[in-house]
Structure formats: C-alpha cells, structure tokens
Design a protein around this motif. Sequence first.
Motif, PDB file in Angstrom:
ATOM      1  N   PRO A   1     -49.157  42.916  14.901  1.00  0.00           N
ATOM      2  CA  PRO A   1     -50.290  43.452  14.127  1.00  0.00           C
ATOM      3  C   PRO A   1     -50.781  42.477  13.061  1.00  0.00           C
ATOM      4  O   PRO A   1     -51.990  42.383  12.818  1.00  0.00           O
ATOM      5  CB  PRO A   1     -49.697  44.718  13.492  1.00  0.00           C
ATOM      6  CG  PRO A   1     -48.585  45.127  14.398  1.00  0.00           C
ATOM      7  CD  PRO A   1     -48.021  43.849  14.960  1.00  0.00           C
TER       8      PRO A   1
ATOM      9  N   ASP B   1     -65.780  46.009  12.220  1.00  0.00           N
ATOM     10  CA  ASP B   1     -64.802  46.763  13.008  1.00  0.00           C
ATOM     11  C   ASP B   1     -63.714  47.271  12.082  1.00  0.00           C
ATOM     12  O   ASP B   1     -63.406  46.644  11.056  1.00  0.00           O
ATOM     13  CB  ASP B   1     -64.239  45.951  14.168  1.00  0.00           C
ATOM     14  CG  ASP B   1     -63.376  44.791  13.734  1.00  0.00           C
ATOM     15  OD1 ASP B   1     -63.861  43.922  12.968  1.00  0.00           O
ATOM     16  OD2 ASP B   1     -62.206  44.735  14.140  1.00  0.00           O
TER      17      ASP B   1
ATOM     18  N   GLN C   1     -53.392  38.712  14.706  1.00  0.00           N
ATOM     19  CA  GLN C   1     -54.340  39.101  15.751  1.00  0.00           C
ATOM     20  C   GLN C   1     -55.195  37.924  16.184  1.00  0.00           C
ATOM     21  O   GLN C   1     -56.432  37.962  16.106  1.00  0.00           O
ATOM     22  CB  GLN C   1     -55.203  40.265  15.249  1.00  0.00           C
ATOM     23  CG  GLN C   1     -54.423  41.554  15.055  1.00  0.00           C
ATOM     24  CD  GLN C   1     -54.053  42.219  16.368  1.00  0.00           C
ATOM     25  OE1 GLN C   1     -54.900  42.394  17.235  1.00  0.00           O
ATOM     26  NE2 GLN C   1     -52.795  42.586  16.536  1.00  0.00           N
TER      27      GLN C   1
ATOM     28  N   LYS D   1     -65.947  49.321  16.576  1.00  0.00           N
ATOM     29  CA  LYS D   1     -66.923  48.398  15.996  1.00  0.00           C
ATOM     30  C   LYS D   1     -68.278  49.057  16.125  1.00  0.00           C
ATOM     31  O   LYS D   1     -68.565  49.678  17.148  1.00  0.00           O
ATOM     32  CB  LYS D   1     -66.894  47.086  16.777  1.00  0.00           C
ATOM     33  CG  LYS D   1     -67.812  46.007  16.240  1.00  0.00           C
ATOM     34  CD  LYS D   1     -67.651  44.741  17.074  1.00  0.00           C
ATOM     35  CE  LYS D   1     -68.535  43.627  16.544  1.00  0.00           C
ATOM     36  NZ  LYS D   1     -68.254  42.366  17.271  1.00  0.00           N
TER      37      LYS D   1
ATOM     38  N   HIS E   1     -59.700  51.868  17.137  1.00  0.00           N
ATOM     39  CA  HIS E   1     -60.223  50.630  16.570  1.00  0.00           C
ATOM     40  C   HIS E   1     -61.645  50.514  17.106  1.00  0.00           C
ATOM     41  O   HIS E   1     -61.839  50.361  18.314  1.00  0.00           O
ATOM     42  CB  HIS E   1     -59.349  49.458  17.005  1.00  0.00           C
ATOM     43  CG  HIS E   1     -59.783  48.121  16.472  1.00  0.00           C
ATOM     44  ND1 HIS E   1     -59.195  46.949  16.846  1.00  0.00           N
ATOM     45  CD2 HIS E   1     -60.754  47.771  15.585  1.00  0.00           C
ATOM     46  CE1 HIS E   1     -59.785  45.931  16.238  1.00  0.00           C
ATOM     47  NE2 HIS E   1     -60.727  46.398  15.473  1.00  0.00           N
TER      48      HIS E   1
ATOM     49  N   LEU F   1     -62.889  49.463  20.735  1.00  0.00           N
ATOM     50  CA  LEU F   1     -62.117  48.241  20.987  1.00  0.00           C
ATOM     51  C   LEU F   1     -60.697  48.553  21.442  1.00  0.00           C
ATOM     52  O   LEU F   1     -60.117  47.820  22.235  1.00  0.00           O
ATOM     53  CB  LEU F   1     -62.112  47.370  19.728  1.00  0.00           C
ATOM     54  CG  LEU F   1     -63.504  46.907  19.285  1.00  0.00           C
ATOM     55  CD1 LEU F   1     -63.425  46.220  17.924  1.00  0.00           C
ATOM     56  CD2 LEU F   1     -64.117  45.960  20.309  1.00  0.00           C
ATOM     57  N   ASP F   2     -60.157  49.638  20.934  1.00  0.00           N
ATOM     58  CA  ASP F   2     -58.842  50.086  21.382  1.00  0.00           C
ATOM     59  C   ASP F   2     -58.628  51.504  20.851  1.00  0.00           C
ATOM     60  O   ASP F   2     -59.242  51.900  19.856  1.00  0.00           O
ATOM     61  CB  ASP F   2     -57.732  49.159  20.875  1.00  0.00           C
ATOM     62  CG  ASP F   2     -56.438  49.295  21.678  1.00  0.00           C
ATOM     63  OD1 ASP F   2     -56.387  50.127  22.602  1.00  0.00           O
ATOM     64  OD2 ASP F   2     -55.483  48.566  21.379  1.00  0.00           O
TER      65      ASP F   2
ATOM     66  N   ASP G   1     -68.429  50.281  19.899  1.00  0.00           N
ATOM     67  CA  ASP G   1     -67.444  49.700  20.818  1.00  0.00           C
ATOM     68  C   ASP G   1     -66.087  50.311  20.532  1.00  0.00           C
ATOM     69  O   ASP G   1     -65.574  50.188  19.412  1.00  0.00           O
ATOM     70  CB  ASP G   1     -67.361  48.178  20.627  1.00  0.00           C
ATOM     71  CG  ASP G   1     -68.476  47.450  21.337  1.00  0.00           C
ATOM     72  OD1 ASP G   1     -69.384  46.953  20.664  1.00  0.00           O
ATOM     73  OD2 ASP G   1     -68.420  47.395  22.582  1.00  0.00           O
TER      74      ASP G   1
ATOM     75  N   MET H   1     -54.959  42.621  11.041  1.00  0.00           N
ATOM     76  CA  MET H   1     -55.585  43.833  11.576  1.00  0.00           C
ATOM     77  C   MET H   1     -56.742  44.248  10.677  1.00  0.00           C
ATOM     78  O   MET H   1     -56.726  44.024   9.477  1.00  0.00           O
ATOM     79  CB  MET H   1     -54.558  44.977  11.642  1.00  0.00           C
ATOM     80  CG  MET H   1     -53.508  44.808  12.695  1.00  0.00           C
ATOM     81  SD  MET H   1     -54.146  44.926  14.390  1.00  0.00           S
ATOM     82  CE  MET H   1     -54.206  46.692  14.658  1.00  0.00           C
TER      83      MET H   1
ATOM     84  N   LEU I   1     -58.824  45.210  22.494  1.00  0.00           N
ATOM     85  CA  LEU I   1     -58.472  44.752  23.835  1.00  0.00           C
ATOM     86  C   LEU I   1     -59.226  43.497  24.250  1.00  0.00           C
ATOM     87  O   LEU I   1     -59.025  42.992  25.346  1.00  0.00           O
ATOM     88  CB  LEU I   1     -58.776  45.873  24.844  1.00  0.00           C
ATOM     89  CG  LEU I   1     -58.008  47.176  24.598  1.00  0.00           C
ATOM     90  CD1 LEU I   1     -58.636  48.318  25.385  1.00  0.00           C
ATOM     91  CD2 LEU I   1     -56.550  47.016  24.997  1.00  0.00           C
TER      92      LEU I   1
END
Lengths: 409, 409, 409, 409
Positions: free
Chosen positions: C98, B39, C101, B274, B272, B92-93, B90, B1, C134
């Motif tokens: 986690p 990110d 990834q 970026k 998350h 990302l999540d 972005d 991560m 994602l």
Amino acid sequence: MPETLIKVDLTQSAYDNEMVHNRWHPDIPMVATVSPGDDFIIETYDWTGGFIKNNDDASDVRDIDLSIVHFLSGPIGVKGAEPGDLLVVDLLDVGAKPESQWGFNGFFSKQNGGGFLTDHFPQAQKSIWDFEGLFTKSRHIPGVRFAGLVHPGLIGCLPDKTLLDTWNTRETGLIATNPTRVPGLANPPFGPTAHMGKMTAGKEGAAAEAARTVPPREHGGNCDIKDLSRGSKIYFPVYVPGAGLSMGDLHFSQGDGEITFCGAIEMAGWLHIKVDLIKDGMAKYGIRNPIFKPSPITPNYNDYLIFEGISVDEQGAQHYLDVTVAYRQACLNAIEYLKKFGYSGAQAYSILGTAPVQGHVSGVVDVPNACATLWLPTQIFEFDINPSAAGPTRFITGDVDMPLAPDLA
Amino acid sequence: MPETLIKVDLTQSAYDNEMVHNRWHPDIPMVATVSPGDDFIIETYDWTGGFIKNNDDASDVRDIDLSIVHFLSGPIGVKGAEPGDLLVVDLLDVGAKPESQWGFNGFFSKQNGGGFLTDHFPQAQKSIWDFEGLFTKSRHIPGVRFAGLVHPGLIGCLPDKTLLDTWNTRETGLIATNPTRVPGLANPPFGPTAHMGKMTAGKEGAAAEAARTVPPREHGGNCDIKDLSRGSKIYFPVYVPGAGLSMGDLHFSQGDGEITFCGAIEMAGWLHIKVDLIKDGMAKYGIRNPIFKPSPITPNYNDYLIFEGISVDEQGAQHYLDVTVAYRQACLNAIEYLKKFGYSGAQAYSILGTAPVQGHVSGVVDVPNACATLWLPTQIFEFDINPSAAGPTRFITGDVDMPLAPDLA
Amino acid sequence: MPETLIKVDLTQSAYDNEMVHNRWHPDIPMVATVSPGDDFIIETYDWTGGFIKNNDDASDVRDIDLSIVHFLSGPIGVKGAEPGDLLVVDLLDVGAKPESQWGFNGFFSKQNGGGFLTDHFPQAQKSIWDFEGLFTKSRHIPGVRFAGLVHPGLIGCLPDKTLLDTWNTRETGLIATNPTRVPGLANPPFGPTAHMGKMTAGKEGAAAEAARTVPPREHGGNCDIKDLSRGSKIYFPVYVPGAGLSMGDLHFSQGDGEITFCGAIEMAGWLHIKVDLIKDGMAKYGIRNPIFKPSPITPNYNDYLIFEGISVDEQGAQHYLDVTVAYRQACLNAIEYLKKFGYSGAQAYSILGTAPVQGHVSGVVDVPNACATLWLPTQIFEFDINPSAAGPTRFITGDVDMPLAPDLA
Amino acid sequence: MPETLIKVDLTQSAYDNEMVHNRWHPDIPMVATVSPGDDFIIETYDWTGGFIKNNDDASDVRDIDLSIVHFLSGPIGVKGAEPGDLLVVDLLDVGAKPESQWGFNGFFSKQNGGGFLTDHFPQAQKSIWDFEGLFTKSRHIPGVRFAGLVHPGLIGCLPDKTLLDTWNTRETGLIATNPTRVPGLANPPFGPTAHMGKMTAGKEGAAAEAARTVPPREHGGNCDIKDLSRGSKIYFPVYVPGAGLSMGDLHFSQGDGEITFCGAIEMAGWLHIKVDLIKDGMAKYGIRNPIFKPSPITPNYNDYLIFEGISVDEQGAQHYLDVTVAYRQACLNAIEYLKKFGYSGAQAYSILGTAPVQGHVSGVVDVPNACATLWLPTQIFEFDINPSAAGPTRFITGDVDMPLAPDLA
C-alpha cells in the motif's frame, strides 16, 4: 459432405415444397428419418418464404400477410425417440444459401404486427444486409460491419395433442381479453394459409387447430435466441414418438430481443446438424424447456457501451418490476445516443435489432423498478462511439436512410 | 495510496457516522470536495450497516427493519460540476474491508420484503460466503467456488428537487393502487429511520420527503448491475451543483437480477475511484440514465449451461411479452436442474443470486411470449454439471443446508 | 485476513531481514511452517531490494550490482511435503505494498547485464509506472494505460543437492565456453553478496556454491511468466522435505519475454497464497518442470496488432529455426511501427516489456526459418494505432522521454 | 456468391493446373487481375497436391518427394499495386472443399524432413481428421474434438529479383555450413519439380533459381501462423508491380509451431478474400514483414493446462537463451503428461500439432535459460485432464494408434 435431407428451391413457392410446413401439429408427417449419431444437412427458406426482396422498397414489409410464417423445414423423425426423452442437437454449422448472400431487417407497420418500439416507429421500414464471408454490412446503414452470430431463430420438436391444446387454450384466452387490439395480443390458429407439409388425411381439421409458429413455447420453437449459434448444442424435450424436429427462420445475426421483429438479419440457408438422444432425459434433469450450451466460436466483441433502463415508461408512468418496460427504455436510450452521431432513429433501431447486442436483466427485485441493460459492442462501428469531453462527432452524414413504406389509407 | 475521504468503523453504528446517509435528498450536505482528475478512497458499510451477522442463524434476515437501508457513503462534491454535466467515475478498484473478509446472501421472508421467487421460498434463509483473495465459497453451499465480480450495487448523484418530486409522485401513486399488498409495491418516504448525513437545519422536513434508496432510478442509484465492476467506467447525470456522488451496497459477486434480494454477496468495503467531468454531457449525448463501459478484468467463465423461460407462469397463465415472468421461469428451471445434483432448492436459488450468472432478454417480440435465458457458468462448480446420457450424479450429499428462520407467529 | 507469515520493511535493507534470501541452496532454513490447506500472506521486496528509486534518474539502473538479486521471501516449509510430491499453490491474490504504489522498468547497460535488444539500446534507461488501482501508466511514456496482470516473476521450491550440483555444473560449463563475454553467458555462484536467510552453520560454504536466482530452472524459479497471475494455480516439483517455497520479483505487468530485463513493471508487494499437496505427483503426472493453470481473471484485451519476425537477424544473417532470433525481429518490427506514432525507440521497447504483450512461437519447422509473432494489444493505447490508408498520426509529441544514464568512462 | 477466380480439380494433378505454382519467382505470370475493393474466391490444393490419402497407411507420408511442395494458387495481380505498398487482405472466410471434408496430420521420417521432435519420433506416422461442420476429430486419436481455427498456412506476394537473390544467397550459405546434414538445413532451388504456373519463356532458368516455398520469409509466405484465421486482416509488403498474391497450404487447425511439420490438419479448400491497398504503406508504417489483426471469431477455449520448458535440452546440455530448445522441452513435457492418460507418444505429439495449442515466449532474458510455455486447452478433451490428488485416470485405452510406416532399408 453429409446428405442433404431437405432441399429448398428459392425460386419455388414454399407452399409447393411438402418438406416444409408453417404450423405446429402432432400429425404433420415426418419427411425423413435419421438415427441417433447421424449428421445431415437441412435447407430452409427465409421465414417469409421469399416474400421480402433485396431492393430499396419497404412495401413488401408493409404488405406481408403474417399468417403465412414461419416456413419450417421438417419434421425430421429420429429413430427411438420417445416422449420424455431429450433430443440432443449439435448445430455443426449454419450458413446462407450460396445463391442468396444477403438478408433483411425491418419493422412492421403498427397496423400489421409492429415491433418492440412500434409506438416510436409505427410505419414499415427495411434494411438490406449483404454478406461478405463471415461479415455483414448494409447499404442502408453506413458505418457498421460485424461478424455474424449465425443461428436458427426457430427450432424445436412437434408438440403432442395435450401440449397443443394447452397452447391454444391459453393463447386464445389471452386474445379474448382484448380481441380487437392492434397489433393483436397473440395469433390464433388460422387454417386458410396453413401449410401442413405432407399431411393429406385430416388436413383441414388439423390446419384449423394447428398452432401458429410465432411465439416461443415449452418445446423451444421461435425462441429467437441469438446464442443458439453455429457450434452450440441444444437439448430439446420430445413429445411425440420420433421427436419430429423442425427448423427455420435463419438469422445471420441478431441483437438480444430481436426488437425489430422483422426481424434479425433474415435469410434463407442451411444447417448441418447432428442428433442424439438422452433417454428419459426430461425427468432425469427436470427439464421443462430446452436447455443449451453456447458455441465456442462466438464473435468476441468485448468492448461495450452499456445503456440502462428502468421500469418507468416513456410517459413517466411507473411499472412494477417490469423488465420489458425497462429494456424498452434501455433501447430508447441507446437510440438517442446513436442519433448524436448522425444516425436516423430507424437506423439506430435497426442496429440494435441486428448487431450482437446483449440485453441483460440486471436488477429485478428493487421495488418498484426493474433495471435492464443494453450492451452495444463498440467494435462493430467504423468510428469511435465512446463518450468524450469534446462531445460526439457526426460521422454519419445522413445521406442514406432506410426505405419507408407509409401505411396505405 | 490516495487519501481515504470517508472512513467507516464497522464496530460503530452507521447512524453515528455523519459521512453516511440512507436517503436521497438534494439538501444532504456534501461531506468532502474533490476536483476533476482526483482519485481517492471511500469506505462503506454493508447495505444493512452490519445488521446481518456471520453466523448460522437466519433470524437477522427475518427480523431486519428494511426502512434503515441502504447506508451510503457520501455525498462527495465535485468542483465545477453543474446540472446537465456527466460525472465520469472510474472504479479503479473495489474490495472488502481487510477486517471483514466475508459476505452474506439470503432471501427475506415474504412478510418482510420477499425476493424474486418469494412464492417458492417464502421464509428467511441465509448463506455466508468466505473470501479467499479473489475467490469466494460458502460453508452453506458446497461444490461452488468462483472469482468475484466485485462492484457497488448502489452508486449515483443526488437528485434535484424536481426529480425527487417526480419519484415520490409516481411511486406513491403506484403504492396507492394496492396499499396493503405484502410485500409492498414500493417504499414511501419514511422519516423516523432516515439518516440525513450532516444535515441539521430542516432535517426533519427533508427526512419526511427524502426518497428511499431501494429502486434504481434516473440517476442510477440501486441498479444492482453486476457489471459495474472494478475497472469499469460510468457516466452519471448531474442534477445539483457539485454532483453529490454517493455509493454503497458493495457486492463481492452477484448474478443478473440479484434475484435473492438479500441480496448479492453483501459486504462492507472500500472503493478507489477517480472522477472527471463532461461538461453539458447530458445534452451532448442524449443521456437520460447513466451509461457505462465494463471492466477489461472480468472473470472469463465462458462455458455456460443456458436455461430458457417463457412468459407463461408457474400456474400456466399466459402473460403478454412479460420478460419478468419469463426470467422467473428460467430461474425456476435452473433450480430444478441443480436439485438433480443434490442441492436443496434454497441452495440453488442462492447460487443464482450470487454467482456471475447472466440473465438475457432473448426474445421480446414474438407474441405473446417473451423468452428470457439464464446463463449458468459451468466452471464455478467443482463437478461436472453438463447433461449426459447417464443422467446426473448427486455430488451434493445434502448434509449441509442454508439456515432458515421460520416466520414468527 | 489470513496471517502474514513474512513481513518486509521497505525502509530496511533486505540483508537485515532473515526471512529473505537471494540464492538457491537446500540448506537455507525454513522461516515458517504451514500445513496443506493453509492460506497466508507473504510480503516481498522488489527484486533489487529497493535499489531502484522512483525518480527521473537512470543512474541506479546503470550502477546496480546485479549479484545482489533477487531478494526472495521464504523458504516456507509445508508439513508432509516430500521429494517427488507436487506442491499445489493457489495465487489467491497478489498486490503492491500500500505504501509503494509504483513500479519501475528499464534496460541495463550492455556493460552490466544488457537486455534482449541490448545491441540497439546499449545504455541504461528507466521508466516509472504509477498504479491507479488496477491500472498503471507512466509519466515517461504517454499514451498508454492498462490493467495489470499482476504476478510473481520468481517462485519455486528449494533444490536438493543433486539438482544444485547439476545447475552449477552445466552453467559454469557454459560460462567456460566464453568467460569474458559481456554481458556474461550466465552467473556463477558468488559468495560475497549472498543472503542465506537464517543460515548460520556452514553459511560461508553454502554461499559459495549456492545457485544464483537469475535463470528459470527445473523447479520453476525466475520463469518470468506473465500468466502466473493472481488467480492462477501452480503445481511445483518438490525436492527437499518440507518443499521450501520461496517467491519474489513481483510484477505489476509484463510482456511475454520480459525483454527489457530490468524488467517488467517491478514492485514490492504481497501475495496471498494457499498450498496443498499431490503426493508422489511428479511420477503420477510425469512432471519435470512446474505446470500451471492460468487465472479466470486476466485482462481481456483481445484486439491485437500482430508483428511477425523470422530467424534472419538484423544483419541479414541466416539462423536455423532460431525462435530467439525470430522473436527479436518481431520486437524490432513492433518498435519501428510504434516510432511512426511519435514514440522514441526506448519508449516503444519499454511498452513491449511492460504491457500484456503476447509472444508466440508461431512456426518452428519450416527450415531454415522459425517464425515468431508479437501480439500488441491495441486497447491499451489512448489513440488508434491501427494502419490506415492515410498513414499514422503522430499522437506522441516527443516532449517527454525515458531518462538515460550514459555509461561512465 | 463472388466469382471464383481460381478453381482446382482434386482429381487432376496440380502440375496440370496452370493457375497453380510451387516456387517463388518474380516472373511467374499473374493468372487473374482484380481491383482494390474486390472480393473473390480462390480454391487451393492441399500443400502436397493430393499425395497424402485418407487411409490408414502412413507410407505416403514416408515416401513423399518434398521438392514438389507447396502447391499455391495464384499469383493474383492487383491493379495499382506498386513496390512499397501494403496489400491489405481480408480473409472473409476459408473452408474445406465440400467434396473433401477431411485433413491429415503426420510426422515425416527423419530421413525425409523430420519434424520438431524427430529425434523422438523418427519414423513416418499419420492421422486422419474428419470434419463435422466447424469441428474435427480423428479416428486415430480418440478423446479429442475441437472447433477449427481455419487458416492458410502460406500466403504472400511475389518477391522481386533483389529479394529473391537475397533469399538464395543466405539459404545456400547456410546449407554450405553442413551440406550433408539429414534432415537438410534448408532447401535450395530445384528445377526438375518446379511448377512455374503460366510461365513459358525463360521457364527453365527461372525454375532453377526460383525459391522453394518451405520457409517463412520477409514477404510472409509459409508462416504457418494459426491466427491468420478466417476473419483476420493482413497487411502484406508489395515488391513487384501488381503485387502477385498467392496462397495455399490450408489448415483446418494447427497448434503454435506446427511442430508435427506434416503438418497442421492439412486440407484442400477455398478462401474468400478481399483486397485493398495502402499506398506507400511500407515506409509509412516501417514495415519489414507482414503485420495482421486476428479474427473476432476465434474459438474461445480459455481454460488451459500450461507446460513450461527451459533451454536445457533432453540430454541436460545447457543452451544460451534458446527459445527453440525451451519450446521443445515444453512440448516433451506435455507429451509425457498426456501419456499418463493413455495416449501413445505419437498421439500426444499429434494433438500438440493440430489442436489450438499456444506456444509462448515467456522469458528470454534470464541468462542462460529461456523459458517457453505450451498452453494446452483442456476443453478439447472429452475427459478431465486436470491434475488431482488421485492421479490420472487412463481414459484412453490404447486400442487405436496412429499408423506408422517404418523406414525402408
């Protein structure tokens, strides 16, 4: 094919067709009667009755007498419909007249109605859109082509006398707050250009009090909701015995807000509709305005570039939770963006008025700023309009623009 | 991560976390520095810093001191970012904190902030929403369950001093037009509850002029746009060297407008993200407010029941092309409809504030009435909410309602 | 967060985790028991139990002993479940571990399992895919990036002894028709590498008859249906008391058919699921295989380029209404197309195996040719892959390719 | 409206219209010539030339001589088209003939062509579907109504002589493997019922070798792909100078596979198309079969109930990765499910053949079982077909069924 209950001849004046009217009044006679469960065809003029022409001269947009609009087909009587019922209308299909495969968009002069951005585009301009089956494009606006989300801009049932009086009272009241404003705050009844359909007895008095067709009201009317598209189902309040359903102002496509006012992509056409009733539906469902379900067949453009606007106006003035101001800023932001690709401001404005643009009320509680968003579908462009590190490429060369008709002195 | 740059401990006061701030000011120190292309993870408090609890008592919603909000994580410095650039973010999540799989929704008392329908719901109420993976439901509002359109309500870059001054001037100017209004027209700077992050030198003076976080503004900020959801991409104007990106106010889900004000489904969580840069992007693309592209992963509820509203208010007064009034009517119409199925008004109001409801600016030129539409997704209900000839069935029995905390005398 | 019923430690051999098994047999003991209405977390190994590594060497794909797969977490016992019931499983969420990834895709050597296009790609190759929230992209395949349609490739309930015997009889019967074929027609029971979970008594005998996990069967199992994605709801037949639900083989994304066989984008991860029962559901609904409802949260890539294939094979031989042959041709056609933009054949093959590609049975009655279509989403590419008069631009320079491990002599 | 290049008179025999043909042969004369960029209208018969009637008697389905099909309109010559080019066809719109707002669906007797499930439904049956604008429903199958995904089942360019010979060689070769099979493995050339359009010189010889129109082939042809719907864009290989585009077999709607064979919802109608060229496009893009892009205007039914099938047949026999067998099982599973709501098997079969059902190749590598899925849109039903703990309600009372015509002795 089902029966065509109302026909229109585009070579004939709309005033000569007595199955057409351009005012709302409870006493306008029904022109046909149908039963719940029936489906049938209704033809319509474009909203101006043919005043705007397929040419490269915007003087018709400049010179139109707006007291003549909108030419509606109807009213249709529905057997058994009573005040308090809901009239269920299935828009089984909607299309352009075969002999008239084009539409127009434009903005009125600020002297004659204006539009949402009239302070920025104060003079009359127009664009002509040609239909290619399910798609449209304009010789005046290169680089865009999209499938139509065809719909009636205006549809609804006759008001009763009480509702009509309510309308007149509140709208003339508003006008009285600033009677000389240009453009006007609202449009009062105006008898001379009224077309009352088949009405004979009492026509003059009715015309003098009949409501103009411009605004959306409790009954629906000129809602200009792009999503009342073919395949949708609408539940209309009924106010008079027989309901009296009228419709017109067909659009081949429109962006949320119909910001250009003249208007969407306006066309003459036909609707294939089916009617049914929910008895006492207004009380059963607590209905004050029409409700509807959208079509399962809407164009699925789902990649958007989204512009934000807040309720601080172009001059920097702060407005309190004013979505109208916020949406105007989102529109102006989108126009500035599109100009970077070579479009004139007028062309960009016209794209926002015609393409299946979404306008969202995004935030409306964070004092003092409302936030509105304008969703521009990227897939309608023949080039890539996404931002990139390299900056925009001017795909549009500027060699064509929309005709403009300067105000006459 | 990826690395977690900012952590929050929900058992600790947000004021004790110096990587958090609750005001906008150019001099708030960066808490971390990243490079374009990086990110990383950012954790956030809920907007109130944990003031609202997961219980059945709405007194916290009634009693909250709103000068403490919003607790934002940041600012993050981005190497090479300069005024005039666009910061590309972005998402990302985005998710809830694992130890906090719930959120809250509510309406403030009219005495303490109110909400979009505060005249109809003047007292504090709340609902608690439990998360089940990608879905949510509430023990206070039976019969609805939906997938989250998870997003940050608030995200943006630090203003420079000129922009800050512009904000303060125009907002205090608005307040001055009616300084005693309840709720207030806007929120002026207020030093005592300011959290200025890592700032030490000059902190008091900065706190006294720092902008409150409530409204969306040019930089984005508290836009409360439900579509800034995980998977979306946002282009933010940069005003100060290093950009200074801050964020918070995470929502598990929200309806267009965030009409309940307290708020969406509010939660503590993480993002998350970026970052990247478009050098000189503001001029290249004519950018005044952020623009964004929505996620390809939004819940595809596509069967809607749509309610119309026009700019005639609840008392029958006529407003001129006022979308705010029109959207309020559409909301009220939807609430009346849902009550026919057994919901209390408060429950219906809460559904509109939390579910992925769309609010469209449908018509904004047909004087004098704006037309707004509220799109209620039918698939979020565990029963059929469509109209039928038989009339509505009361699926909701009314044995549970949302906790209410009456105003104290 | 809900309880994690089964944990896996990716640094430990899957054989050492007794809450994992790699065969189907009615006597594998339940490892946990839940009640209808419960939700909980299950962790899983990737299908190979960690054999395939995140590196640039495909020898692991070449050398794997496929008798060890698939490592499944379970079986979970459900209170009250009886043969003939339907076990309703909500996939509330699914994700990667986690600490892991990334995922892998590849094709086996024709000597060791092969793949759908093994005659064209007979040697082992692999690609590694990194997750960014994602989204995913691969250092071995430039120019593509997409949101995951995360799902378990394998999920289902334990068979009873009758069903197990049926499987063994029909599959060993097939093998007997060509026992030396490479790759084999099916995989017979194989005791030595069986992992029977917590089984102790009778383990050896059970292992010798336990069904391999490779094919989908009546109970579901290794269906590799990309649309069993997070947010979906599945109805599984129950054969043994307690149901015995097991799952694994998580995929970050997959194209219809999982044509690359090794496999989709394979990963270790977790599932958040909820279980319920429909008593006697198999008879009530006439269920022979699982049925399911897809998620409302699937990536909405909706612009496709679609390739047709008919049941005439690469050598020109005519097959009778054979969709398998037709789909193979559609795949080969798509690969040839993508090569024109610079991709190697292996890269193109891998894209079809990993991206949310649709494979449709388009025509299956027009003798003698079946017609299958492969739907390639255009929005996953960072460049325009649509045909144009100018012909394709080679955006992909060919400087990176997928690692290949030649067969050993 | 654009020019109608080919007209058909539904009261006239298709054999008497020399702008129609029912075989593929390079020497069939062009009936009209257009230029790249032109758009025009083509009318077509239904595929049987009017043999199947709008009545409640299935004897026409039983008795039809299938050597007469399909009646195609064309070929259209395109100026400048040469072998190796791609002919780009925009399906701008497609519709039913105004005077013929209905279509038919059915299954042939196993003695006369059969269908995908002919072993289960061996006798001729039919259903009639009425069109209501964009929607359709059948008096023989209550409880379903859906928007049409209107498309030509058959469209493509003339083969050259080499390609024609290839077809004949491989198909007659297949027939030779089992020449007496009922139904036949393929359809050989058959001169007596050939309609060769405007051909005069050499007609008899050409008719004796001209290819039948039943199967899809390299050029496209009878692909029966439901997604070649109005609004889509197709790229066809060109084999002869002028291309020679022909089309017909219009469908108002069809499920993936066209499993009922007779057929989709078959109708007479018209196409509005536009043509363009990509010179040397076959080599530029590596094209062997047509490719296409779907329409942005497809019905967005997105709530599905999905049925799985594996390649073990109804008798329990094991097949090796056979998607055809797997899809058949998915179809049979869906039929059993629908019968629980009161449908006859024939009605359920017909729904799968006509509604916008998707058939996916879900898994095709997990030896020995292929997995196929059938996606049944739930929103086309007027009642809830989802599973529930209570079990199915029999909404369909069984008082109407599809007409059946028993085989004659």
